[in-house]
Design a protein around this motif. Sequence first.
Motif, PDB file in Angstrom:
ATOM      1  N   THR A  90     -13.511 -40.461 -41.350  1.00 49.62           N
ATOM      2  CA  THR A  90     -14.110 -40.672 -42.670  1.00 49.62           C
ATOM      3  C   THR A  90     -15.095 -39.559 -43.001  1.00 49.62           C
ATOM      4  O   THR A  90     -15.116 -39.066 -44.135  1.00 49.62           O
ATOM      5  CB  THR A  90     -14.817 -42.041 -42.719  1.00 49.62           C
ATOM      6  OG1 THR A  90     -13.870 -43.061 -42.388  1.00 49.62           O
ATOM      7  CG2 THR A  90     -15.401 -42.316 -44.087  1.00 49.62           C
ATOM      8  N   THR A  91     -15.878 -39.141 -42.027  1.00 45.84           N
ATOM      9  CA  THR A  91     -16.824 -38.044 -42.232  1.00 45.84           C
ATOM     10  C   THR A  91     -16.091 -36.764 -42.619  1.00 45.84           C
ATOM     11  O   THR A  91     -16.503 -36.051 -43.538  1.00 45.84           O
ATOM     12  CB  THR A  91     -17.660 -37.817 -40.961  1.00 45.84           C
ATOM     13  OG1 THR A  91     -18.315 -39.034 -40.614  1.00 45.84           O
ATOM     14  CG2 THR A  91     -18.686 -36.723 -41.155  1.00 45.84           C
ATOM     15  N   LYS A  92     -15.006 -36.474 -41.935  1.00 47.02           N
ATOM     16  CA  LYS A  92     -14.239 -35.264 -42.251  1.00 47.02           C
ATOM     17  C   LYS A  92     -13.587 -35.365 -43.624  1.00 47.02           C
ATOM     18  O   LYS A  92     -13.568 -34.392 -44.379  1.00 47.02           O
ATOM     19  CB  LYS A  92     -13.190 -35.015 -41.170  1.00 47.02           C
ATOM     20  CG  LYS A  92     -13.799 -34.537 -39.879  1.00 47.02           C
ATOM     21  CD  LYS A  92     -12.747 -34.245 -38.839  1.00 47.02           C
ATOM     22  CE  LYS A  92     -13.418 -33.809 -37.546  1.00 47.02           C
ATOM     23  NZ  LYS A  92     -12.463 -33.444 -36.526  1.00 47.02           N
ATOM     24  N   ILE A  93     -13.036 -36.529 -43.958  1.00 49.40           N
ATOM     25  CA  ILE A  93     -12.391 -36.715 -45.265  1.00 49.40           C
ATOM     26  C   ILE A  93     -13.384 -36.443 -46.385  1.00 49.40           C
ATOM     27  O   ILE A  93     -13.119 -35.674 -47.312  1.00 49.40           O
ATOM     28  CB  ILE A  93     -11.806 -38.137 -45.395  1.00 49.40           C
ATOM     29  CG1 ILE A  93     -10.578 -38.298 -44.502  1.00 49.40           C
ATOM     30  CG2 ILE A  93     -11.459 -38.457 -46.853  1.00 49.40           C
ATOM     31  CD1 ILE A  93     -10.080 -39.737 -44.398  1.00 49.40           C
ATOM     32  N   TRP A  94     -14.558 -37.068 -46.315  1.00 50.98           N
ATOM     33  CA  TRP A  94     -15.515 -36.919 -47.406  1.00 50.98           C
ATOM     34  C   TRP A  94     -16.205 -35.561 -47.378  1.00 50.98           C
ATOM     35  O   TRP A  94     -16.595 -35.039 -48.435  1.00 50.98           O
ATOM     36  CB  TRP A  94     -16.508 -38.074 -47.398  1.00 50.98           C
ATOM     37  CG  TRP A  94     -15.847 -39.306 -47.921  1.00 50.98           C
ATOM     38  CD1 TRP A  94     -15.338 -40.338 -47.209  1.00 50.98           C
ATOM     39  CD2 TRP A  94     -15.552 -39.598 -49.295  1.00 50.98           C
ATOM     40  NE1 TRP A  94     -14.743 -41.261 -48.032  1.00 50.98           N
ATOM     41  CE2 TRP A  94     -14.872 -40.833 -49.325  1.00 50.98           C
ATOM     42  CE3 TRP A  94     -15.787 -38.937 -50.496  1.00 50.98           C
ATOM     43  CZ2 TRP A  94     -14.435 -41.410 -50.510  1.00 50.98           C
ATOM     44  CZ3 TRP A  94     -15.354 -39.524 -51.674  1.00 50.98           C
ATOM     45  CH2 TRP A  94     -14.691 -40.742 -51.678  1.00 50.98           C
ATOM     46  N   ALA A 139      -9.184 -35.667 -56.423  1.00 55.62           N
ATOM     47  CA  ALA A 139      -9.804 -35.441 -55.109  1.00 55.62           C
ATOM     48  C   ALA A 139     -10.535 -36.690 -54.628  1.00 55.62           C
ATOM     49  O   ALA A 139     -10.400 -37.097 -53.466  1.00 55.62           O
ATOM     50  CB  ALA A 139     -10.764 -34.255 -55.180  1.00 55.62           C
ATOM     51  N   ILE A 140     -11.290 -37.311 -55.522  1.00 56.33           N
ATOM     52  CA  ILE A 140     -12.032 -38.522 -55.142  1.00 56.33           C
ATOM     53  C   ILE A 140     -11.070 -39.670 -54.841  1.00 56.33           C
ATOM     54  O   ILE A 140     -11.267 -40.416 -53.869  1.00 56.33           O
ATOM     55  CB  ILE A 140     -13.027 -38.912 -56.256  1.00 56.33           C
ATOM     56  CG1 ILE A 140     -14.135 -37.857 -56.324  1.00 56.33           C
ATOM     57  CG2 ILE A 140     -13.615 -40.294 -56.018  1.00 56.33           C
ATOM     58  CD1 ILE A 140     -15.058 -38.004 -57.510  1.00 56.33           C
ATOM     59  N   SER A 141     -10.021 -39.793 -55.638  1.00 53.81           N
ATOM     60  CA  SER A 141      -9.031 -40.849 -55.386  1.00 53.81           C
ATOM     61  C   SER A 141      -8.338 -40.642 -54.046  1.00 53.81           C
ATOM     62  O   SER A 141      -8.136 -41.601 -53.287  1.00 53.81           O
ATOM     63  CB  SER A 141      -7.983 -40.870 -56.493  1.00 53.81           C
ATOM     64  OG  SER A 141      -8.582 -41.128 -57.730  1.00 53.81           O
ATOM     65  N   GLY A 142      -7.979 -39.408 -53.747  1.00 56.35           N
ATOM     66  CA  GLY A 142      -7.332 -39.118 -52.465  1.00 56.35           C
ATOM     67  C   GLY A 142      -8.242 -39.439 -51.288  1.00 56.35           C
ATOM     68  O   GLY A 142      -7.799 -39.997 -50.276  1.00 56.35           O
ATOM     69  N   ALA A 143      -9.522 -39.089 -51.415  1.00 55.89           N
ATOM     70  CA  ALA A 143     -10.469 -39.395 -50.343  1.00 55.89           C
ATOM     71  C   ALA A 143     -10.644 -40.897 -50.180  1.00 55.89           C
ATOM     72  O   ALA A 143     -10.726 -41.412 -49.056  1.00 55.89           O
ATOM     73  CB  ALA A 143     -11.813 -38.726 -50.619  1.00 55.89           C
ATOM     74  N   ALA A 144     -10.700 -41.612 -51.297  1.00 53.72           N
ATOM     75  CA  ALA A 144     -10.864 -43.070 -51.216  1.00 53.72           C
ATOM     76  C   ALA A 144      -9.641 -43.719 -50.574  1.00 53.72           C
ATOM     77  O   ALA A 144      -9.781 -44.591 -49.701  1.00 53.72           O
ATOM     78  CB  ALA A 144     -11.086 -43.638 -52.612  1.00 53.72           C
ATOM     79  N   THR A 163      -9.671 -42.960 -46.871  1.00 57.14           N
ATOM     80  CA  THR A 163     -10.677 -43.764 -46.171  1.00 57.14           C
ATOM     81  C   THR A 163     -10.176 -45.188 -45.943  1.00 57.14           C
ATOM     82  O   THR A 163     -10.314 -45.742 -44.841  1.00 57.14           O
ATOM     83  CB  THR A 163     -11.991 -43.785 -46.972  1.00 57.14           C
ATOM     84  OG1 THR A 163     -12.441 -42.445 -47.147  1.00 57.14           O
ATOM     85  CG2 THR A 163     -13.058 -44.598 -46.254  1.00 57.14           C
ATOM     86  N   VAL A 164      -9.577 -45.771 -46.965  1.00 55.45           N
ATOM     87  CA  VAL A 164      -9.033 -47.128 -46.821  1.00 55.45           C
ATOM     88  C   VAL A 164      -7.943 -47.151 -45.751  1.00 55.45           C
ATOM     89  O   VAL A 164      -7.889 -48.054 -44.905  1.00 55.45           O
ATOM     90  CB  VAL A 164      -8.498 -47.651 -48.172  1.00 55.45           C
ATOM     91  CG1 VAL A 164      -7.700 -48.927 -47.995  1.00 55.45           C
ATOM     92  CG2 VAL A 164      -9.645 -47.872 -49.138  1.00 55.45           C
ATOM     93  N   ALA A 165      -7.089 -46.136 -45.762  1.00 53.34           N
ATOM     94  CA  ALA A 165      -6.012 -46.078 -44.774  1.00 53.34           C
ATOM     95  C   ALA A 165      -6.560 -45.965 -43.358  1.00 53.34           C
ATOM     96  O   ALA A 165      -6.056 -46.598 -42.428  1.00 53.34           O
ATOM     97  CB  ALA A 165      -5.081 -44.902 -45.079  1.00 53.34           C
ATOM     98  N   VAL A 166      -7.597 -45.155 -43.184  1.00 55.28           N
ATOM     99  CA  VAL A 166      -8.191 -44.994 -41.853  1.00 55.28           C
ATOM    100  C   VAL A 166      -8.804 -46.298 -41.369  1.00 55.28           C
ATOM    101  O   VAL A 166      -8.606 -46.707 -40.227  1.00 55.28           O
ATOM    102  CB  VAL A 166      -9.251 -43.859 -41.871  1.00 55.28           C
ATOM    103  CG1 VAL A 166     -10.127 -43.898 -40.639  1.00 55.28           C
ATOM    104  CG2 VAL A 166      -8.580 -42.505 -41.996  1.00 55.28           C
ATOM    105  N   TRP A 167      -9.537 -46.989 -42.235  1.00 56.04           N
ATOM    106  CA  TRP A 167     -10.235 -48.194 -41.811  1.00 56.04           C
ATOM    107  C   TRP A 167      -9.324 -49.403 -41.692  1.00 56.04           C
ATOM    108  O   TRP A 167      -9.657 -50.376 -41.027  1.00 56.04           O
ATOM    109  CB  TRP A 167     -11.409 -48.483 -42.737  1.00 56.04           C
ATOM    110  CG  TRP A 167     -12.535 -47.563 -42.425  1.00 56.04           C
ATOM    111  CD1 TRP A 167     -12.786 -46.366 -43.004  1.00 56.04           C
ATOM    112  CD2 TRP A 167     -13.527 -47.725 -41.417  1.00 56.04           C
ATOM    113  NE1 TRP A 167     -13.878 -45.776 -42.430  1.00 56.04           N
ATOM    114  CE2 TRP A 167     -14.354 -46.595 -41.449  1.00 56.04           C
ATOM    115  CE3 TRP A 167     -13.798 -48.727 -40.492  1.00 56.04           C
ATOM    116  CZ2 TRP A 167     -15.432 -46.435 -40.594  1.00 56.04           C
ATOM    117  CZ3 TRP A 167     -14.879 -48.572 -39.640  1.00 56.04           C
ATOM    118  CH2 TRP A 167     -15.681 -47.435 -39.692  1.00 56.04           C
ATOM    119  N   ARG A 168      -8.157 -49.368 -42.315  1.00 54.23           N
ATOM    120  CA  ARG A 168      -7.225 -50.492 -42.185  1.00 54.23           C
ATOM    121  C   ARG A 168      -6.256 -50.294 -41.033  1.00 54.23           C
ATOM    122  O   ARG A 168      -5.439 -51.164 -40.758  1.00 54.23           O
ATOM    123  CB  ARG A 168      -6.438 -50.676 -43.472  1.00 54.23           C
ATOM    124  CG  ARG A 168      -7.288 -51.247 -44.574  1.00 54.23           C
ATOM    125  CD  ARG A 168      -6.441 -51.543 -45.762  1.00 54.23           C
ATOM    126  NE  ARG A 168      -6.907 -52.822 -46.296  1.00 54.23           N
ATOM    127  CZ  ARG A 168      -6.161 -53.685 -46.922  1.00 54.23           C
ATOM    128  NH1 ARG A 168      -4.896 -53.423 -47.122  1.00 54.23           N
ATOM    129  NH2 ARG A 168      -6.651 -54.798 -47.365  1.00 54.23           N
TER     130      ARG A 168
END
Length: 118
Positions: free
Chosen positions: A20-24, A51-56, A59-64
Amino acid sequence: MAKKPEKNFHQPEDIRVTATTKIWGLTVAILAICVPLSAVTRSGAIIPLAAISGAAIGTVAVWRSDVKKYQNQILSPHQVELEQRIADLETIVSGDDFDLRMKIKRLHANESDRQQEN
């Protein structure tokens, strides 16, 4: 006085936090580049919003993702060294295999050229 509990520095960090840190971090860099460019190209807020949508979504994909899958990937330094040695051996073997195949192809080509000459 009660002692403060010491931090365990050998405890691995959650891979999801790192991802998540790297994504954002990359998203902020992308925004720093694309916001001035969107003003120049008159594309509006499409690129920054993408860009913001892709990061969001990332992030959801990583945490799920499955937590148990990542818990099994935590390796000791000895296991990491063994994995690296195995990868090196696979590289050597596949490189030799490729060289051998190329030599066989050249021999077949030379043999077919000789047969055509006769």
